[in-house]
Design an enzyme around this catalytic site. Sequence first.
Site, PDB file in Angstrom:
ATOM      1  CE1 TYR A  40      -3.888   2.326   0.815  1.00 43.69           C
ATOM      2  CE2 TYR A  40      -2.296   3.358   2.286  1.00 43.69           C
ATOM      3  CZ  TYR A  40      -3.504   3.385   1.620  1.00 43.69           C
ATOM      4  OH  TYR A  40      -4.326   4.475   1.748  1.00 43.69           O
ATOM      5  CB  SER A  79      -2.490  10.881   7.778  1.00 40.24           C
ATOM      6  OG  SER A  79      -3.733  10.238   7.623  1.00 40.24           O
ATOM      7  CE  LYS A 115       2.645   5.477  10.793  1.00 40.34           C
ATOM      8  NZ  LYS A 115       1.583   4.450  10.635  1.00 40.34           N
ATOM      9  CD  GLU A 160      -2.679   3.509  16.255  1.00 42.51           C
ATOM     10  OE1 GLU A 160      -2.757   3.105  15.092  1.00 42.51           O
ATOM     11  OE2 GLU A 160      -2.404   4.683  16.548  1.00 42.51           O
ATOM     12  CB  CYS A 361      -3.150 -34.482   6.709  1.00 45.89           C
ATOM     13  SG  CYS A 361      -1.494 -34.179   7.369  1.00 45.89           S
ATOM     14  CB  CYS A 377      -3.747 -32.135  10.118  1.00 45.65           C
ATOM     15  SG  CYS A 377      -3.616 -33.911  10.475  1.00 45.65           S
TER      16      CYS A 377
END
Length: 631
Positions: A40, A79, A115, A160, A361, A377
């Site tokens: 992104y 932002s 962050k 946050e 499996c 499994c």
Amino acid sequence: MQDLPSSIADISDPELLGQWLEKYNEAYRAGKPMISDAHYDLLVERLREIAPDHGFLSAVEAETFADKREVRHPAPMLSTEKAYDKQSLERFVERVYKEAAQIGVTDVLFQVTPKLDGLAARDDGQILATRGNGYAGYDITNALEKGVIPQGGRGLGLGEIVAVQSYFQENLADRFEHPRNMVVGIISSDVLNISAKQALEDKQVHFVPYATLNKWEGSGKELLENSEKITQDLIQATDYPMDGMVASVMNQDVRDHMGATSHHYRWQIAIKAKGETGVTTVNAITWQVGRTGNVTPVLEVEPLKLSGATIRRVTAHNAGRIREKGAGVGASIEVIRSGEVIPKLENVLTPSDDTLIPENCPVCETPLEWNNDFLKCPNLNCKARVEQRIRHWFRILGNADWFGIKTVERLVAGGFDSLEKIYAMTEEDFLSLEFGPVQSKNLAEAINLSKSRPVEDWRFLAAFGISDLGEGDSRKILSFFPLEELLDKTRDDIVALHGFGDVTSISIEKGLKALGPTIRHMLDLGFNLQPTPLKSEMDVSSPISGKGVVFTGSMETGSRKDMEENARSLGANVQKAVTGKTDYLICGAKVGAKKTQKAQDLGVTVLTEQEYLQLVEGGESQSSPEQMSLF
């Protein structure tokens, strides 16, 4: 909507790219990301290159929550501008000093904080609200009623909502692709799945105010010279998901002068690592079975060079991604590698119809079961699961060398498929499996040494791999019950303990019942276990009993680990980092004033090593956040 070109460098239509970015952002804010954060970011940077004035770049990326009341923010929640390389950070610092000089400020102070990669929110003490579009968000105060913990208390402003990283990795990584997905689900839904409920019961989902984060402070010169070390130190001290660091100007007059755009504050920048991407083709898919039964896909790809390494295998995380994105044989895919991180599937550029998902499996052929996006499994005796359980034992126990996965695979193939059998092996048994004479001797000696070398009882318990009994919870539960007694406890006994919810208690009881005979057998072998101090036997008169304690720096009277264990025996709650729940920060050598700043801000008592020793030996501490003898 038209597809984007397969290569980012070939994207030339800013309107098309903007539409896709809006779509990707909407999915991300809903907790259902279509691409990774790194991909992104690369697309945003491409849009900035081809259309620097595009409207998407000047707008705050909003999230929406259905049926939530809209709340206006007293000040914009914007932002953050991003720096992907040292040059961008240098330009930011240079710009700050230039702007500061215009108002006569020469002594500029910078701050760096983690962050966090969660859901941005604001808590004014009455309402907890999401960021929304930056000017108005949504009232999510009921998240606190669900069990989200406000770190440091209510009313601490911006922060946050995140899950504790170590808890997520240990308990939830096989159920959610990213902690943020779970957090958004908790906030947006009134019906929570079992895993999310358990995380809330275990008090592992927090609203973390930015004011309570670990931080570094210094000049611009110090920031540029030490940015990598600053980043590493903060990563080690932060147990929350992160996607970089945030550097901010601390001088309020400089902040006011620099101001903000409609998108970000000019006095702040995010420092992020830019992963290297490449395009390749999937040649085959290998399905691997893990200890818990999860069957995960590894893509075998045409070799390509990324970050100085030749990439031939790429993790695709879960079967759901293969099925949904068409990442089958012949697919053209984008791969990303950041530093030394394992290369990951970033994006499917040209899907393939050859995405045959196994029904059985690949190891034991037991029919597989779907658990959300993961294949599982259910066969506890699956050879691969047995191998991974044995490998897990030796890895967590940590006191026996030589037992890598290849050795374990050979043992299981030879019929030594349980801890009981392996710990009964002699040198002759290893020779019979065609290990060499020296290796056979080493393996036999390692078995005996693992019994005689000291090992904490909580590590011993965690090594069995019982669901919801990792290292942290094993230590916690053994502070209530001795190991031998724990084996006879029921879910009712466990749920009565602080920090253990209904779902966890049922899971632990089931695991203890299934592995009880093995645990008792191993105990009978006479392991040199170091018992966890019981809370009932702790000295409640100790001045640190029930207190949150953090140790930092180099200690003179013993290792930091030894001092932490001693503090636990005195009833202290030893923590990894300073938070609003910390009472004492004990500082050894080589701890500067900047590292104590957070403790001061939170009202934590800061002690030198000697002051701490005087305190626990019966003296009174004279230090306070305002009076520190060494700083």
